[in-house]
Design a protein around this motif. Structure first.
Motif, PDB file in Angstrom:
ATOM      1  N   GLY A  74       0.831  -1.198   0.000  1.00  0.00           N
ATOM      2  CA  GLY A  74       0.000   0.000   0.000  1.00  0.00           C
ATOM      3  C   GLY A  74       0.862   1.242   0.000  1.00  0.00           C
ATOM      4  O   GLY A  74       2.093   1.157  -0.049  1.00  0.00           O
ATOM      5  N   PRO A  75       0.242   2.407   0.044  1.00  0.00           N
ATOM      6  CA  PRO A  75       1.000   3.654   0.044  1.00  0.00           C
ATOM      7  C   PRO A  75       1.970   3.714   1.221  1.00  0.00           C
ATOM      8  O   PRO A  75       1.644   3.306   2.329  1.00  0.00           O
ATOM      9  CB  PRO A  75      -0.073   4.724   0.191  1.00  0.00           C
ATOM     10  N   GLY A  76       3.157   4.220   0.954  1.00  0.00           N
ATOM     11  CA  GLY A  76       4.130   4.374   2.026  1.00  0.00           C
ATOM     12  C   GLY A  76       5.508   4.629   1.476  1.00  0.00           C
ATOM     13  O   GLY A  76       5.735   4.623   0.273  1.00  0.00           O
ATOM     14  N   GLY A  77       6.451   4.862   2.363  1.00  0.00           N
ATOM     15  CA  GLY A  77       7.833   5.105   1.955  1.00  0.00           C
ATOM     16  C   GLY A  77       8.080   6.555   1.622  1.00  0.00           C
ATOM     17  O   GLY A  77       7.348   7.445   2.039  1.00  0.00           O
ATOM     18  N   ALA A  78       9.115   6.797   0.867  1.00  0.00           N
ATOM     19  CA  ALA A  78       9.498   8.151   0.487  1.00  0.00           C
ATOM     20  C   ALA A  78       8.464   8.756  -0.455  1.00  0.00           C
ATOM     21  O   ALA A  78       7.828   8.053  -1.230  1.00  0.00           O
ATOM     22  CB  ALA A  78      10.860   8.138  -0.185  1.00  0.00           C
ATOM     23  N   GLU A 101      -7.137  10.926  -3.133  1.00  0.00           N
ATOM     24  CA  GLU A 101      -6.344  11.891  -2.366  1.00  0.00           C
ATOM     25  C   GLU A 101      -5.495  11.197  -1.311  1.00  0.00           C
ATOM     26  O   GLU A 101      -5.985  10.347  -0.573  1.00  0.00           O
ATOM     27  CB  GLU A 101      -7.274  12.901  -1.693  1.00  0.00           C
ATOM     28  N   TYR A 102      -4.234  11.550  -1.258  1.00  0.00           N
ATOM     29  CA  TYR A 102      -3.334  11.115  -0.190  1.00  0.00           C
ATOM     30  C   TYR A 102      -3.063  12.300   0.722  1.00  0.00           C
ATOM     31  O   TYR A 102      -3.151  12.200   1.928  1.00  0.00           O
ATOM     32  CB  TYR A 102      -2.032  10.583  -0.796  1.00  0.00           C
ATOM     33  N   GLU A 103      -2.750  13.441   0.115  1.00  0.00           N
ATOM     34  CA  GLU A 103      -2.569  14.694   0.837  1.00  0.00           C
ATOM     35  C   GLU A 103      -3.228  15.788   0.010  1.00  0.00           C
ATOM     36  O   GLU A 103      -2.947  15.912  -1.188  1.00  0.00           O
ATOM     37  CB  GLU A 103      -1.081  14.991   1.007  1.00  0.00           C
ATOM     38  N   ASP A 120      -2.240   6.474  -6.875  1.00  0.00           N
ATOM     39  CA  ASP A 120      -2.699   6.045  -8.193  1.00  0.00           C
ATOM     40  C   ASP A 120      -3.496   4.740  -8.052  1.00  0.00           C
ATOM     41  O   ASP A 120      -3.523   4.138  -6.976  1.00  0.00           O
ATOM     42  CB  ASP A 120      -1.530   5.936  -9.188  1.00  0.00           C
ATOM     43  N   PRO A 121      -4.160   4.287  -9.098  1.00  0.00           N
ATOM     44  CA  PRO A 121      -4.961   3.064  -9.000  1.00  0.00           C
ATOM     45  C   PRO A 121      -4.155   1.793  -8.713  1.00  0.00           C
ATOM     46  O   PRO A 121      -4.728   0.741  -8.486  1.00  0.00           O
ATOM     47  CB  PRO A 121      -5.622   2.962 -10.387  1.00  0.00           C
ATOM     48  N   PHE A 122      -2.828   1.917  -8.657  1.00  0.00           N
ATOM     49  CA  PHE A 122      -1.960   0.761  -8.457  1.00  0.00           C
ATOM     50  C   PHE A 122      -1.312   0.769  -7.073  1.00  0.00           C
ATOM     51  O   PHE A 122      -0.459  -0.047  -6.776  1.00  0.00           O
ATOM     52  CB  PHE A 122      -0.912   0.719  -9.576  1.00  0.00           C
ATOM     53  N   GLY A 123      -1.711   1.751  -6.228  1.00  0.00           N
ATOM     54  CA  GLY A 123      -1.240   1.815  -4.852  1.00  0.00           C
ATOM     55  C   GLY A 123       0.005   2.650  -4.625  1.00  0.00           C
ATOM     56  O   GLY A 123       0.550   2.659  -3.527  1.00  0.00           O
TER      57      GLY A 123
END
Length: 140
Positions: A74-78, A101-103, A120-123
Motif C-alpha cells: 500500500g502507500p508508504g515510503g518516500a 487523495e493522499y494529501e 494512483d490506481p496501483f497503490g
C-alpha cells in the motif's frame, strides 16, 4: 557554478503495479505520451518506462511480482514530488482519472511552494508540487 555532490540529480523513480498494461494505459492517458521503453519487447512487460519533463526524468513501472521481499503493498515510503505549473488543474485531472487523495493541496509557508499527492490506481503515491526553486534553476 556547478557543485559536486554525492546526489547529482533525479534519475529514475520506479513504481510497482500488479497489471503493467493497465498502468501503461493509465499513465499514458495522464502524461499524454506512451512509454519509450518496455522489457521484454515482446509479450507481457515486466518493466515499462516513460521519459517526462524538462530533464527527461524516468518514471518506471515494475511488475509487482519483482518487488523486494518485505515491500509494502500500500502507500508508504518516500514521497517524491514532481513540479507542475498548474497544481490544482493537475491534481483535479489525477482525481478524475481515478486516483485518490493522499494529501490535499497544501500551501507550504509564504514562498510559493504548494504540494499535493494522490494514490494512483496501483497503490503508488504520486506527489506533485508547484516549486518556484525548480523554475529558477530551469531558467538559469
Amino acid at each position: 557554478m556547478a557543485q559536486s555532490s554525492n546526489l547529482r540529480g533525479l534519475s529514475t523513480i520506479n513504481f510497482y503495479a500488479d497489471d503493467l498494461l493497465e498502468a501503461k494505459a493509465w499513465y499514458s492517458r495522464f502524461l499524454g505520451v506512451e512509454p519509450y521503453f518496455a522489457f521484454p519487447q515482446e509479450g507481457p512487460p515486466a518493466y515499462i518506462e516513460f521519459r517526462i519533463g524538462d530533464y527527461q526524468h524516468e518514471l518506471g513501472f515494475i511488475d509487482r511480482k519483482y518487488a523486494p521481499k518485505g515491500s509494502v503493498t500500500g502507500p508508504g515510503g518516500a514521497l517524491t514530488y514532481w513540479h507542475v505549473d498548474h497544481l490544482e488543474a493537475v491534481y483535479n485531472r489525477l482525481l478524475e482519472l481515478g486516483a485518490t487523495e493522499y494529501e490535499p493541496i497544501t500551501k507550504r509557508g509564504n514562498s510559493g511552494f504548494v504540494t499535493a499527492s494522490v494514490v494512483d490506481p496501483f497503490g503508488n503515491v504520486l506527489g506533485i508540487m508547484y516549486n518556484p526553486h525548480y523554475l529558477e534553476v530551469l531558467n538559469k
